[in-house]
Design an enzyme around this catalytic site. Sequence first.
Site, PDB file in Angstrom:
ATOM      1  N   ASP A   1       0.864  -1.174   0.000  1.00  0.00           N
ATOM      2  CA  ASP A   1       0.000   0.000   0.000  1.00  0.00           C
ATOM      3  C   ASP A   1       0.905   1.229   0.000  1.00  0.00           C
ATOM      4  O   ASP A   1       2.109   1.123   0.304  1.00  0.00           O
ATOM      5  CB  ASP A   1      -0.879  -0.028   1.260  1.00  0.00           C
ATOM      6  CG  ASP A   1      -1.768   1.192   1.362  1.00  0.00           C
ATOM      7  OD1 ASP A   1      -2.399   1.555   0.353  1.00  0.00           O
ATOM      8  OD2 ASP A   1      -1.825   1.799   2.457  1.00  0.00           O
ATOM      9  N   ASP A  25      -0.146   5.273   0.695  1.00  0.00           N
ATOM     10  CA  ASP A  25      -0.356   6.324   1.691  1.00  0.00           C
ATOM     11  C   ASP A  25      -0.484   5.705   3.086  1.00  0.00           C
ATOM     12  O   ASP A  25      -1.265   4.797   3.305  1.00  0.00           O
ATOM     13  CB  ASP A  25      -1.633   7.120   1.353  1.00  0.00           C
ATOM     14  CG  ASP A  25      -1.542   8.563   1.824  1.00  0.00           C
ATOM     15  OD1 ASP A  25      -0.491   9.190   1.634  1.00  0.00           O
ATOM     16  OD2 ASP A  25      -2.536   9.059   2.388  1.00  0.00           O
ATOM     17  N   ASP A  28      -1.334  -0.325   6.031  1.00  0.00           N
ATOM     18  CA  ASP A  28      -1.560   0.352   7.309  1.00  0.00           C
ATOM     19  C   ASP A  28      -3.031   0.336   7.701  1.00  0.00           C
ATOM     20  O   ASP A  28      -3.379   0.707   8.819  1.00  0.00           O
ATOM     21  CB  ASP A  28      -1.100   1.814   7.238  1.00  0.00           C
ATOM     22  CG  ASP A  28      -2.021   2.645   6.370  1.00  0.00           C
ATOM     23  OD1 ASP A  28      -2.223   2.258   5.193  1.00  0.00           O
ATOM     24  OD2 ASP A  28      -2.559   3.660   6.847  1.00  0.00           O
TER      25      ASP A  28
END
Lengths: 310, 310
Positions: free
Chosen positions: B26, B28, B245
Amino acid sequence: MTLLPRRLDQTCIEEFLSSFDNVLSDCDGVLWYGDTLLGQANEALNQLRALGKKIFYVTNNSTKSRDEYVAKCKRLGYIADKEEIVSSSYVMAQYLKQLDFNKKVYIIGMSGMTKELDDVGIGHSEVAPEPLTGHVFDLVDTIKLDPEVGAVAVGFDGHFSFPKIMRAASYLNNPNCLFICTNTDEKFPIENSSLIFPGTGCLVKCVEVVAERPPVVMGKPSEKMFSVISDKHQLKPSRTLMIGDRCNTDILFGKNCGLHTLVVLSGVTTMKDLEDWADSTDEEKHKLLADYYLPELGDLVSLLNNRNIQ
Amino acid sequence: MTLLPRRLDQTCIEEFLSSFDNVLSDCDGVLWYGDTLLGQANEALNQLRALGKKIFYVTNNSTKSRDEYVAKCKRLGYIADKEEIVSSSYVMAQYLKQLDFNKKVYIIGMSGMTKELDDVGIGHSEVAPEPLTGHVFDLVDTIKLDPEVGAVAVGFDGHFSFPKIMRAASYLNNPNCLFICTNTDEKFPIENSSLIFPGTGCLVKCVEVVAERPPVVMGKPSEKMFSVISDKHQLKPSRTLMIGDRCNTDILFGKNCGLHTLVVLSGVTTMKDLEDWADSTDEEKHKLLADYYLPELGDLVSLLNNRNIQ
């Protein structure tokens, strides 16, 4: 035994009329369609009044103040008094007043909401367009929150925008900030159009998803709307009739509050819907089925007139 | 036995490294935060590449094209190639191409979506602000639908507006019109701010409520994102690591696709979240728990360097 609502006709009109003293009527889709009177609905409601029934106009629409509703009723031939208008904006103001709410309300909505808050002396943000003007990520630097805000209220707003969603979600990040909405109707009925007109419900759900918590709903099917009327006018549920065109708000509201119910097919609900729900094995669908139905409220006029002849 | 992810440390680094050949990361909250590099995450990812791992950048963000992502990666010190970028806009374009879709797409979104559709030769509406300019009810007369439109695609759009919702809902009133969305993330992380930055998920839900049907989701946790990569690069799930995240997208995606998973706590998820989910009796929460965790991806650098010393 069928679960279908009974067609209101001459054979049951006396039983029907003797079952209630008070009438709560939804507006759009029952009494009018936008700015157009729906058939003889005005005559029907005025005749019920002449028979001694108390009449209340009960609407989830939050865009107009009660004064504006009285004016609209009169323009379309309905007898109406401000005390008889129960809008979701009015219920919102009463709800906050009962809580002794003394902070400000951040509003996504129109002047119907601010006028009702003004009436009870509760402060609020101004309603105005707030389109995105710069780069969207600059909002992090440009949006300033008002520390006086203690509630977010979402109603219908044609100027719904990303900055407004961001403000609402940011206020609601404080768990002490109240979250209320006028109603959760998904769409408005539009006649003769392939267009869909979005309702307040989709705007509310948008804020709800980012706030990650549900709002307190003021409008039908929430019982809050009935308690505001019944507290003031001492209405007995068992002597009260709810008339509506949208079963998941109007009729469910009636059932939730223990009222008699009449659905008219001049708005959202169709005969096919009623048949599908009656046939369904899902008991939640049965809650959408009214006691009586009529194609439109104006059909009551001939039933009442023939009654007088007999 | 605890369900908590294992802290990735020197004692398990070899076992970890030998478990995968491919890395999906991932962006951001893992590699960067807005336009800021996150610690030594670039060094960590580049070292994994130097060890022979295939790297893919897997993002739900629909606002940028793959070319723009390559430029951003390079600017922040990541090695990257267009073929390694898998964005939700790219997956959308591939999905429609696989369906041989030959109508137009009505887009609520930004140029990241239109550029990917251009790349596969699929027509679309232009992305531009469409604020409400007149009275909201006049939209019934002013909105004209394009009969060529056969799909509605919703991605992130800072110019989200009532007329756009109305267009999307009206197209979707035709049951043959496809409904797709890039992702359903509720919000973007913002550091050091009391503001909440709304994500695509709330815009999607808004349209979904009025359309009264759910969209096909392109982004994580949908498996579509993995099938687009694995079809092209023959990736074995059992030899693939997902780093993220946000557990309800990244880690759930990894689990849905049978991948190994590493959660970093530099973005949305906190240690407290992990503990709460591990303690929960709700098995759905357990699906959010990764195999490993690290405070941030850059922490991998010292683990890899110490490994070389030993």
